[in-house]
Design a protein around this motif. Structure first.
Motif, PDB file in Angstrom:
ATOM      1  N   VAL A  15       0.875  -1.101   0.015  1.00 56.75           N
ATOM      2  CA  VAL A  15       0.147   0.050  -0.211  1.00 56.75           C
ATOM      3  C   VAL A  15       0.692   1.194  -0.016  1.00 56.75           C
ATOM      4  CG1 VAL A  15      -1.697   1.225   1.265  1.00 56.75           C
ATOM      5  CG2 VAL A  15      -1.970  -1.093   1.160  1.00 56.75           C
ATOM      6  N   ALA A  90      -6.851  -2.258   0.561  1.00 54.21           N
ATOM      7  CA  ALA A  90      -6.060  -1.348  -0.055  1.00 54.21           C
ATOM      8  C   ALA A  90      -5.094  -2.004  -1.031  1.00 54.21           C
ATOM      9  CB  ALA A  90      -5.490  -0.687   0.989  1.00 54.21           C
ATOM     10  N   ALA A  91      -4.525  -3.186  -0.390  1.00 54.15           N
ATOM     11  CA  ALA A  91      -3.498  -3.922  -1.191  1.00 54.15           C
ATOM     12  C   ALA A  91      -4.327  -4.537  -2.491  1.00 54.15           C
ATOM     13  CB  ALA A  91      -3.070  -4.945  -0.159  1.00 54.15           C
TER      14      ALA A  91
END
Length: 182
Positions: A15, A90-91
């Motif tokens: 991220v 988010a990744a």
């Protein structure tokens, strides 16, 4: 536990630096371990990230009696909105943003993380109810199984935040259940 710390470090590093700059050295530094420790278990950063995402991905659990479809669908979508606020989500976004540069990684993400868990946050619930004769299995199409998740993402984009409980319930009541003929 070291593996958990490594998983968390890999997702945070992805991220923070992006897929193009992701390296074992940064992950090791963030996890406070040696790079050789990582290479003993994972051949590449992609393998490590996929492993971390597989461990971090939640799975909805419908009621065993299959007696409250609405509540189980709401719970599945709340699980999605909770997950959307995690480093794992988010990744996943970072990986999907690199679809053209890393199509194999995106394909592996679906094959190793999403598909074994039913592909969407409502699929396990819907299949459970169909298996118990509570939902017409013919209604479980690629479109109907994605309606709830798609609307959660659409609202998140439009609102700049994850949908709240009232909005999740509206998705189930006004779109998903009617699409299932309920």
């Amino acid at each position: 536990m070291l593996v958990r710390a490594i998983h968390e470090a890999a997702l945070a590093e992805l991220v923070d630096v992006g897929l193009g700059q992701l390296g074992m050295e940064g992950i090791a530094r963030r996890a406070s371990t040696a790079k050789t420790v990582l290479y003993r278990r994972w051949a590449s950063t992609h393998e490590l990230v996929l492993d971390a995402l597989a461990q971090a991905h939640p799975v909805e659990v419908p009621t065993p009696a299959a007696n409250d479809l609405r509540a189980d669908l709401v719970a599945a979508l709340v699980l999605l909105t909770d997950w959307m606020r995690t480093p794992a989500a988010a990744a996943v976004s970072a990986i999907l943003a690199e679809r053209e540069r890393h199509p194999g990684l995106v394909e592996a993400l679906y094959r190793r993380v999403f598909d074994p868990r039913g592909a969407t946050f409502t699929t396990t619930v819907l299949r459970h109810y169909a298996d118990n004769g509570r939902v017409d299995a013919r209604r479980l199409t690629p479109i109907t199984t994605q309606i709830g998740e798609a609307l959660v993402f659409k609202l998140a984009i439009d609102l700049g935040r994850t949908p709240n409980a009232e909005e999740v319930a509206a998705i189930v009541d006004e779109a998903l259940l009617p699409a299932l003929g309920i």
